[in-house]
Design an enzyme around this catalytic site. Structure first.
Site, PDB file in Angstrom:
ATOM      1  N   GLY A 322       0.820  -1.211   0.000  1.00 21.05           N
ATOM      2  CA  GLY A 322       0.000   0.000   0.000  1.00 21.05           C
ATOM      3  C   GLY A 322       0.850   1.256   0.000  1.00 21.05           C
ATOM      4  O   GLY A 322       1.971   1.274  -0.502  1.00 21.05           O
ATOM      5  N   GLU A 323       0.296   2.334   0.547  1.00 21.56           N
ATOM      6  CA  GLU A 323       1.008   3.598   0.724  1.00 21.56           C
ATOM      7  C   GLU A 323       1.452   4.221  -0.593  1.00 21.56           C
ATOM      8  O   GLU A 323       2.406   4.991  -0.640  1.00 21.56           O
ATOM      9  CB  GLU A 323       2.233   3.396   1.639  1.00 21.56           C
ATOM     10  N   GLY A 324       0.780   3.891  -1.692  1.00 20.98           N
ATOM     11  CA  GLY A 324       1.127   4.451  -2.991  1.00 20.98           C
ATOM     12  C   GLY A 324       2.247   3.733  -3.711  1.00 20.98           C
ATOM     13  O   GLY A 324       2.607   4.103  -4.833  1.00 20.98           O
ATOM     14  N   THR A 325       2.793   2.683  -3.105  1.00 17.19           N
ATOM     15  CA  THR A 325       3.963   2.018  -3.669  1.00 17.19           C
ATOM     16  C   THR A 325       3.678   1.387  -5.024  1.00 17.19           C
ATOM     17  O   THR A 325       4.422   1.579  -5.996  1.00 17.19           O
ATOM     18  CB  THR A 325       4.486   0.949  -2.701  1.00 17.19           C
TER      19      THR A 325
END
EC number: 2.4.2.21
Length: 381
Positions: A322-325
């Protein structure tokens, strides 16, 4: 009563320029590399041309990662592998440069912006540019109470819209969108189940850090109970976000809608941004034309939402952090499509062949062949 009318976005959002896309398709036919040989890169280049209203495509020179952060009360039911109220640690890791998205962004030269919407912690420990849009401390436990008041939901949507305007005004030409949340995938699953008319078990995944079977069962129960609370307000998307969303999800929805108004393309990350995009589609049916699905996160709710919006993930590498990765990993692919579309040479224009006319004297009469023997149709001796 809210003063924000989300229905206004229906008239404000236009589709990317179809005429420009046809021009881009025609130009693609003239390039030196055969059509279809570049696979989805051709499609991406044409999509970018329509979004930019430019042929050839301009390079993606000013991308930006934007991450909305928040804690969710439902995480207190142990539905996440992370402890409830710890999204602030995720924010700090990004700001300190130690998270996967921060490492990749640094390598790619892409700035990262973090927006605190509802972290469950003291805002004094974070920079003012991170916390200035905060709506509240944490969001309510959606299985038994509303995530937000209607006024807070409106404030969060407006905050997301403001961030989109700030990015567009600063020259950002493409956004990689993600979230930093604990409990956010549970809220996202509720939104997708409500909007797609499915049961809790169909959309409930195991989150960024895979939870065990008992935690998954607790998560299913939480989604089921929240879904009962969501169904009566399905006709009002702002109230839906207030009931079972959260400040970060409401802000992401506002950001997506305003980005479409400003004609700023967005790469979606995981299930949270996909769920918010689905809400945005319900508000304005043209809006998804401005978004790309960066990758497949493995969350069933994300797959359901993307299928409903007819968005096909660019990558499927099994990235679940997650987290935009995952969305950031797709950025070089989009940049490559732009470069190939703009810089590959076209075929040279065909040159007509000139024939030398023959004089009557130069023309010889053809010899008359003898008729073949009737018993030998091939004419052979």
């Amino acid at each position: 009563m809210s003063s924000l009318n989300l229905d206004d976005f229906t008239d404000l959002i236009e589709r990317p320029d179809g005429g420009v896309r046809r021009d881009a398709e025609a130009r693609r036919e003239r390039l030196s590399v055969p059509p279809g040989a570049l696979g989805r890169l051709d499609e991406l280049g044409e999509w970018l041309a329509a979004a930019q209203a430019a042929v050839p495509v301009r390079p993606i020179e000013h991308p930006r990662v934007v991450l909305f952060a928040g804690d969710h009360g439902v995480a207190g039911l142990d539905v996440s592998a992370r402890p409830a109220g710890t999204a602030g640690r995720l924010v700090r890791d990004v700001l300190d440069g130690g998270s996967p998205v921060a490492v990749l962004a640094r390598r790619l030269g892409v700035p990262v912006r973090v927006v605190d919407m509802a972290l469950d912690g003291d805002p004094a420990g974070l920079p003012e540019e991170v916390t200035r849009h905060r709506v509240r401390r944490g969001s309510g436990r959606i299985d038994v109470e509303d995530a937000l008041t209607l006024e807070e939901a409106e404030a969060a949507v407006r905050a997301g819209m403001a961030v989109a305007d700030e990015e567009a005004d600063s020259g950002t030409d493409l956004v990689v969108l993600g979230d930093l949340s604990v409990g956010g995938t549970t809220a996202a699953a509720v939104l997708v189940a409500a909007l797609c008319g499915t049961d809790a078990s169909v959309v409930t995944g195991r989150g960024g850090r895979a939870i065990d079977d008992l935690a998954w069962m607790r998560k299913c129960a939480a989604v089921r109970d929240a879904l009962r609370r969501a169904r009566p307000v399905l006709g009002d998307q702002l109230r839906l976000l207030a009931t079972v969303g959260g400040a970060d999800l409401a802000a992401i929805t506002g950001f997506l809608l305003q980005s479409a108004v400003r004609k700023m393309p967005v790469i979606l990350d995981g299930v949270v941004s996909a769920a918010c995009a689905l809400v945005g589609q319900r508000v304005a049916f043209r809006a998804p034309d401005w978004w790309l699905a960066g990758h497949a996160s493995g969350e069933p709710a994300q797959a359901k939402a993307l299928d409903r919006m007819a968005l096909e993930p660019l990558l499927d590498h099994g990235v679940t952090v997650g987290e935009g990765t995952g969305a950031l990993l797709a950025l070089p692919l989009v940049q490559a499509a732009a470069a190939l579309s703009a810089e590959l040479p076209e075929h040279p224009a065909p040159t007509a062949l000139t024939k030398t006319p023959q004089t009557p004297e130069a023309v010889e009469e053809p010899e008359t062949a003898e008729a073949p023997d009737a018993g030998n149709p091939s004419g052979a001796a």
